[in-house]
Design a protein around this motif. Structure first.
Motif, PDB file in Angstrom:
ATOM      1  N   ILE A 417       0.835  -1.205   0.000  1.00  0.00           N
ATOM      2  CA  ILE A 417       0.000   0.000   0.000  1.00  0.00           C
ATOM      3  C   ILE A 417       0.867   1.251   0.000  1.00  0.00           C
ATOM      4  O   ILE A 417       0.580   2.227  -0.717  1.00  0.00           O
ATOM      5  CB  ILE A 417      -0.942  -0.011   1.211  1.00  0.00           C
ATOM      6  CG1 ILE A 417      -1.867  -1.239   1.169  1.00  0.00           C
ATOM      7  CG2 ILE A 417      -1.770   1.263   1.249  1.00  0.00           C
ATOM      8  CD1 ILE A 417      -2.693  -1.352  -0.089  1.00  0.00           C
ATOM      9  N   GLU A 418       1.929   1.250   0.778  1.00  0.00           N
ATOM     10  CA  GLU A 418       2.809   2.423   0.805  1.00  0.00           C
ATOM     11  C   GLU A 418       3.514   2.617  -0.530  1.00  0.00           C
ATOM     12  O   GLU A 418       3.780   3.753  -0.940  1.00  0.00           O
ATOM     13  CB  GLU A 418       3.842   2.266   1.926  1.00  0.00           C
ATOM     14  CG  GLU A 418       3.244   2.369   3.325  1.00  0.00           C
ATOM     15  CD  GLU A 418       4.281   2.130   4.407  1.00  0.00           C
ATOM     16  OE1 GLU A 418       5.425   1.744   4.046  1.00  0.00           O
ATOM     17  OE2 GLU A 418       3.965   2.330   5.589  1.00  0.00           O
ATOM     18  N   ARG A 419       3.810   1.532  -1.222  1.00  0.00           N
ATOM     19  CA  ARG A 419       4.551   1.618  -2.474  1.00  0.00           C
ATOM     20  C   ARG A 419       3.663   1.958  -3.665  1.00  0.00           C
ATOM     21  O   ARG A 419       4.020   2.777  -4.504  1.00  0.00           O
ATOM     22  CB  ARG A 419       5.274   0.291  -2.723  1.00  0.00           C
ATOM     23  CG  ARG A 419       6.157   0.282  -3.959  1.00  0.00           C
ATOM     24  CD  ARG A 419       6.830  -1.074  -4.131  1.00  0.00           C
ATOM     25  NE  ARG A 419       5.859  -2.146  -4.311  1.00  0.00           N
ATOM     26  CZ  ARG A 419       5.806  -3.245  -3.577  1.00  0.00           C
ATOM     27  NH1 ARG A 419       6.657  -3.423  -2.585  1.00  0.00           N
ATOM     28  NH2 ARG A 419       4.899  -4.169  -3.824  1.00  0.00           N
ATOM     29  N   GLN A 420       2.482   1.363  -3.733  1.00  0.00           N
ATOM     30  CA  GLN A 420       1.688   1.491  -4.961  1.00  0.00           C
ATOM     31  C   GLN A 420       0.201   1.750  -4.728  1.00  0.00           C
ATOM     32  O   GLN A 420      -0.550   1.984  -5.667  1.00  0.00           O
ATOM     33  CB  GLN A 420       1.835   0.207  -5.792  1.00  0.00           C
ATOM     34  CG  GLN A 420       1.272  -1.021  -5.090  1.00  0.00           C
ATOM     35  CD  GLN A 420       2.045  -2.290  -5.342  1.00  0.00           C
ATOM     36  OE1 GLN A 420       3.202  -2.254  -5.775  1.00  0.00           O
ATOM     37  NE2 GLN A 420       1.429  -3.435  -5.094  1.00  0.00           N
ATOM     38  N   GLY A 421      -0.250   1.710  -3.472  1.00  0.00           N
ATOM     39  CA  GLY A 421      -1.640   2.042  -3.170  1.00  0.00           C
ATOM     40  C   GLY A 421      -2.632   0.904  -3.268  1.00  0.00           C
ATOM     41  O   GLY A 421      -3.768   1.046  -2.828  1.00  0.00           O
ATOM     42  N   VAL A 422      -2.246  -0.240  -3.844  1.00  0.00           N
ATOM     43  CA  VAL A 422      -3.129  -1.403  -3.964  1.00  0.00           C
ATOM     44  C   VAL A 422      -2.330  -2.661  -3.664  1.00  0.00           C
ATOM     45  O   VAL A 422      -1.093  -2.645  -3.675  1.00  0.00           O
ATOM     46  CB  VAL A 422      -3.756  -1.509  -5.375  1.00  0.00           C
ATOM     47  CG1 VAL A 422      -4.663  -0.329  -5.665  1.00  0.00           C
ATOM     48  CG2 VAL A 422      -2.661  -1.626  -6.442  1.00  0.00           C
ATOM     49  N   VAL A 423      -3.048  -3.759  -3.403  1.00  0.00           N
ATOM     50  CA  VAL A 423      -2.355  -5.031  -3.239  1.00  0.00           C
ATOM     51  C   VAL A 423      -1.831  -5.479  -4.601  1.00  0.00           C
ATOM     52  O   VAL A 423      -2.293  -5.028  -5.653  1.00  0.00           O
ATOM     53  CB  VAL A 423      -3.289  -6.104  -2.641  1.00  0.00           C
ATOM     54  CG1 VAL A 423      -3.684  -5.724  -1.221  1.00  0.00           C
ATOM     55  CG2 VAL A 423      -4.518  -6.325  -3.501  1.00  0.00           C
ATOM     56  N   ASN A 424      -0.874  -6.367  -4.603  1.00  0.00           N
ATOM     57  CA  ASN A 424      -0.208  -6.748  -5.852  1.00  0.00           C
ATOM     58  C   ASN A 424      -1.158  -7.379  -6.862  1.00  0.00           C
ATOM     59  O   ASN A 424      -0.972  -7.228  -8.073  1.00  0.00           O
ATOM     60  CB  ASN A 424       0.942  -7.713  -5.544  1.00  0.00           C
ATOM     61  CG  ASN A 424       2.075  -7.026  -4.818  1.00  0.00           C
ATOM     62  OD1 ASN A 424       2.319  -5.842  -5.000  1.00  0.00           O
ATOM     63  ND2 ASN A 424       2.769  -7.772  -3.971  1.00  0.00           N
ATOM     64  N   ALA A 425      -2.165  -8.104  -6.397  1.00  0.00           N
ATOM     65  CA  ALA A 425      -3.093  -8.740  -7.327  1.00  0.00           C
ATOM     66  C   ALA A 425      -3.885  -7.721  -8.135  1.00  0.00           C
ATOM     67  O   ALA A 425      -4.416  -8.053  -9.192  1.00  0.00           O
ATOM     68  CB  ALA A 425      -4.060  -9.659  -6.566  1.00  0.00           C
ATOM     69  N   ARG A 426      -3.975  -6.470  -7.648  1.00  0.00           N
ATOM     70  CA  ARG A 426      -4.739  -5.419  -8.326  1.00  0.00           C
ATOM     71  C   ARG A 426      -3.856  -4.480  -9.148  1.00  0.00           C
ATOM     72  O   ARG A 426      -4.331  -3.461  -9.644  1.00  0.00           O
ATOM     73  CB  ARG A 426      -5.527  -4.605  -7.306  1.00  0.00           C
ATOM     74  CG  ARG A 426      -6.656  -5.384  -6.638  1.00  0.00           C
ATOM     75  CD  ARG A 426      -7.711  -5.775  -7.618  1.00  0.00           C
ATOM     76  NE  ARG A 426      -8.830  -6.481  -7.001  1.00  0.00           N
ATOM     77  CZ  ARG A 426      -9.793  -7.068  -7.688  1.00  0.00           C
ATOM     78  NH1 ARG A 426      -9.760  -7.058  -9.007  1.00  0.00           N
ATOM     79  NH2 ARG A 426     -10.781  -7.694  -7.074  1.00  0.00           N
ATOM     80  N   LEU A 427      -2.588  -4.800  -9.304  1.00  0.00           N
ATOM     81  CA  LEU A 427      -1.707  -3.959 -10.114  1.00  0.00           C
ATOM     82  C   LEU A 427      -2.143  -3.972 -11.580  1.00  0.00           C
ATOM     83  O   LEU A 427      -2.450  -5.032 -12.138  1.00  0.00           O
ATOM     84  CB  LEU A 427      -0.264  -4.458 -10.024  1.00  0.00           C
ATOM     85  CG  LEU A 427       0.561  -4.040  -8.808  1.00  0.00           C
ATOM     86  CD1 LEU A 427       1.880  -4.793  -8.795  1.00  0.00           C
ATOM     87  CD2 LEU A 427       0.802  -2.540  -8.806  1.00  0.00           C
ATOM     88  N   ASP A 428      -2.171  -2.802 -12.209  1.00  0.00           N
ATOM     89  CA  ASP A 428      -2.441  -2.761 -13.640  1.00  0.00           C
ATOM     90  C   ASP A 428      -1.128  -2.947 -14.406  1.00  0.00           C
ATOM     91  O   ASP A 428      -0.062  -3.139 -13.820  1.00  0.00           O
ATOM     92  CB  ASP A 428      -3.131  -1.451 -14.036  1.00  0.00           C
ATOM     93  CG  ASP A 428      -2.333  -0.214 -13.633  1.00  0.00           C
ATOM     94  OD1 ASP A 428      -1.119  -0.334 -13.359  1.00  0.00           O
ATOM     95  OD2 ASP A 428      -2.922   0.878 -13.585  1.00  0.00           O
ATOM     96  N   ALA A 429      -1.203  -2.906 -15.743  1.00  0.00           N
ATOM     97  CA  ALA A 429      -0.025  -3.185 -16.565  1.00  0.00           C
ATOM     98  C   ALA A 429       1.099  -2.184 -16.301  1.00  0.00           C
ATOM     99  O   ALA A 429       2.275  -2.568 -16.189  1.00  0.00           O
ATOM    100  CB  ALA A 429      -0.402  -3.181 -18.044  1.00  0.00           C
ATOM    101  N   ARG A 430       0.748  -0.920 -16.182  1.00  0.00           N
ATOM    102  CA  ARG A 430       1.781   0.086 -15.940  1.00  0.00           C
ATOM    103  C   ARG A 430       2.407  -0.102 -14.565  1.00  0.00           C
ATOM    104  O   ARG A 430       3.632  -0.044 -14.404  1.00  0.00           O
ATOM    105  CB  ARG A 430       1.185   1.488 -16.051  1.00  0.00           C
ATOM    106  CG  ARG A 430       2.174   2.608 -15.755  1.00  0.00           C
ATOM    107  CD  ARG A 430       1.549   3.972 -15.954  1.00  0.00           C
ATOM    108  NE  ARG A 430       1.168   4.184 -17.346  1.00  0.00           N
ATOM    109  CZ  ARG A 430       0.594   5.301 -17.794  1.00  0.00           C
ATOM    110  NH1 ARG A 430       0.334   6.291 -16.950  1.00  0.00           N
ATOM    111  NH2 ARG A 430       0.281   5.426 -19.064  1.00  0.00           N
ATOM    112  N   GLY A 431       1.564  -0.332 -13.554  1.00  0.00           N
ATOM    113  CA  GLY A 431       2.089  -0.544 -12.214  1.00  0.00           C
ATOM    114  C   GLY A 431       2.957  -1.781 -12.120  1.00  0.00           C
ATOM    115  O   GLY A 431       3.960  -1.803 -11.407  1.00  0.00           O
ATOM    116  N   LEU A 432       2.578  -2.818 -12.870  1.00  0.00           N
ATOM    117  CA  LEU A 432       3.365  -4.050 -12.861  1.00  0.00           C
ATOM    118  C   LEU A 432       4.750  -3.814 -13.448  1.00  0.00           C
ATOM    119  O   LEU A 432       5.764  -4.302 -12.933  1.00  0.00           O
ATOM    120  CB  LEU A 432       2.622  -5.128 -13.647  1.00  0.00           C
ATOM    121  CG  LEU A 432       3.206  -6.538 -13.606  1.00  0.00           C
ATOM    122  CD1 LEU A 432       3.179  -7.072 -12.190  1.00  0.00           C
ATOM    123  CD2 LEU A 432       2.413  -7.462 -14.530  1.00  0.00           C
ATOM    124  N   ALA A 433       4.807  -3.051 -14.542  1.00  0.00           N
ATOM    125  CA  ALA A 433       6.097  -2.762 -15.163  1.00  0.00           C
ATOM    126  C   ALA A 433       6.993  -1.945 -14.235  1.00  0.00           C
ATOM    127  O   ALA A 433       8.220  -2.130 -14.206  1.00  0.00           O
ATOM    128  CB  ALA A 433       5.883  -2.021 -16.481  1.00  0.00           C
TER     129      ALA A 433
END
Length: 500
Positions: A417-433
């Protein structure tokens, strides 16, 4: 003649849109007309309201009476408008003092009337109480439904038992009990079973913890009695506690079902385990009056599908979109309703009839019952072997309990949450990259695995998200070959059937 107005709330899915109840009395032959798209239960309120008014010692006007439920294009269902209709009629006929009539604009009324004037509870009290609070109005509701309303912070209202009590309160002659916010004490998240109860299965326990940390869906493959159901039931115990808003969201869904919501379960993550004979309506939601299904009742909790291949394939295919977006829209000719469905799927299946002989026809038929696109949306495919009888005979060794694992899961989620705001399963393509950069060695390793296992692009994304969760759970910053190999190793079903 004057027109009396009072506010109420309809129920559309889990939403409670505002409804204005207007009453007008005119000269003419006695008649009681109810307009505003009322359904059968609402139209029947004419007889209930008439009897309740007379039984409470008031006069029912022998004139032409018109009651309008606005807005007219919003379907009105159930007996929830009875109390508001009765008060509007009493105000329009001058049986309420002027001071009481002035107060009608500041209150909202909900409740079904019995023939003797008693006020009965209705469904959706929780949603209506939240909406009334947001509208800054006082809520008059049945005393039997107060426990739901009092879960809402800063709720203002009165708990009523009888129509005469409502009239007396509006006239300033009675002082019914006020609603008070009564948050329940959170229960132990592991109340339904502790992870320490599971004998053996260290790899399965680790996979369960990683799934809890990253919000990943999980498929358990193993023989009967291996412990698949026990593991699924213990997922809720290692998930982080629900926030108050999440608890209210869970309660609102349960409150609109026929079974209602048990306030004693407030703050507990739901665990739903429908039978494999469940229909699409039971699992996804629907009906002529759209209602929530099992996936919505599992909101912020676990949906456990045991014997996954035994479910109707069309029912399983309907899971695909809700698993991606976290909600489901039910469309019917007359209305639409959207229900939350942010659930974590845990599915279980037995090994194929011919074991791991992937070329056998029986194995292929068994595998074909679950589609590739659905399997792609399940991040972890894990084999759960049978625990040897000798291990069951030995004295139980103390293992990590749910509380210990939950602390580790919570730390991992906090990192996400501190790093990206969502849990890893909810990462979109840009966030995953951005969050899962790979070095050349790891990228080549992943590409070789994809070619060998014939994985789809979606499966590749799932592996990367899972690798990020493994690293977060272990407290690592980067993704190395060890982490990536473990993530690839959780695609067991792809490996078993890659050549089929």
């Amino acid at each position: 003649m004057p027109i009396a107005k009072i506010h109420s709330r309809a129920l559309l899915g889990i939403d409670a849109p505002a409804v204005t109840v207007e009453a007008h009395v005119a000269p003419g032959l006695p008649a009681f007309t109810l307009v505003g798209l009322p359904e059968t239960a609402v139209r029947e309120s004419r007889d209930r309201v008439r009897a309740a008014i007379l039984s409470s010692g008031f006069e029912f006007p022998p004139r032409r009476l018109t009651v309008n439920l606005a807005p007219a294009d919003l379907p009105k269902e159930s007996a929830r408008f009875d109390l508001a209709i009765a008060l509007a009629i009493l105000a329009a006929t001058g049986q309420l003092p002027a001071t009481a009539t002035d107060r009608l604009a500041q209150v909202e009324c909900l409740g079904e009337l019995s023939l003797d004037g008693g006020i009965r509870p209705i469904r959706g009290t929780l949603s209506a109480a939240r909406a009334a609070r947001d509208a800054r109005r006082e809520l008059l509701l049945p005393a039997e439904g107060r426990s739901e309303a009092e879960l809402i912070p800063d709720v203002a209202g009165r708990a009523l038992h009888h129509l005469a009590e409502a009239v007396g309160y509006l006239a300033g002659e009675r002082d019914p009990e006020r609603l008070q916010h009564r948050p329940t004490n959170p229960s132990d998240p592991a109340i339904d079973g502790d992870l320490a109860d599971v004998r053996g299965q260290p790899r399965a326990k680790r996979a369960l913890a990683i799934a809890a940390a990253g919000g990943h869906n999980l498929l358990l493959i193993g023989p009967p009695g291996a412990g698949k159901s026990m593991l699924a039931q213990r997922l809720a115990g290692i998930l982080p506690p629900l926030t108050e808003n999440e608890s209210l969201a869970v309660a609102e869904v349960a409150a609109v079902t026929p079974g209602g919501f048990d306030p004693q379960r407030f703050g507990r993550r739901p665990f739903r385990a429908p039978h494999h004979s469940a229909s699409a309506v039971a699992l996804i939601g629907g009906g002529s009056q759209p209602g929530p299904g099992e996936i919505s009742l599992a909101h912020h909790g676990t949906l456990f599908l045991d014997e996954l291949p035994e479910f109707d394939r069309r029912v399983l295919e309907a899971l695909r979109e809700p698993m991606e977006v976290g909600s489901v829209m039910i469309s019917r000719a007359a209305r639409q309703a959207t229900f939350p469905a942010d659930f974590q799927l845990v599915a279980a299946m037995n090994p194929s009839p011919q074991g791991t002989e992937i070329h056998s026809r029986a194995a292929q038929r068994y595998r074909a019952k679950v589609s590739g696109p659905l399997l792609d949306r399940i991040d972890i495919h894990l084999e759960v072997p049978r625990v040897p009888a000798t291990d069951l005979d030995r004295p139980s060794e103390p293992g990590e309990d749910s509380a210990t694992v939950r602390e580790r899961v919570m730390r991992a989620r906090q990192r996400m949450i501190e790093r990206q705001g969502v849990v890893n399963a909810r990462l979109d393509a840009r966030g995953l990259a951005e969050q899962v950069p790979l070095e050349t060695t790891e990228r080549d390793m992943l590409n070789r695995a994809i070619e060998k296992l014939q994985l789809s692009g979606r499966a590749r994304e799932r592996i990367l998200k899972l690798a990020r969760s493994i690293a977060d759970y272990d407290g690592r910053n980067g993704i190395d070959g060890t982490v990536l190999a473990e993530a690839i190793g959780y695609r067991n079903l792809d490996r078993l059937f890659a050549s089929g």
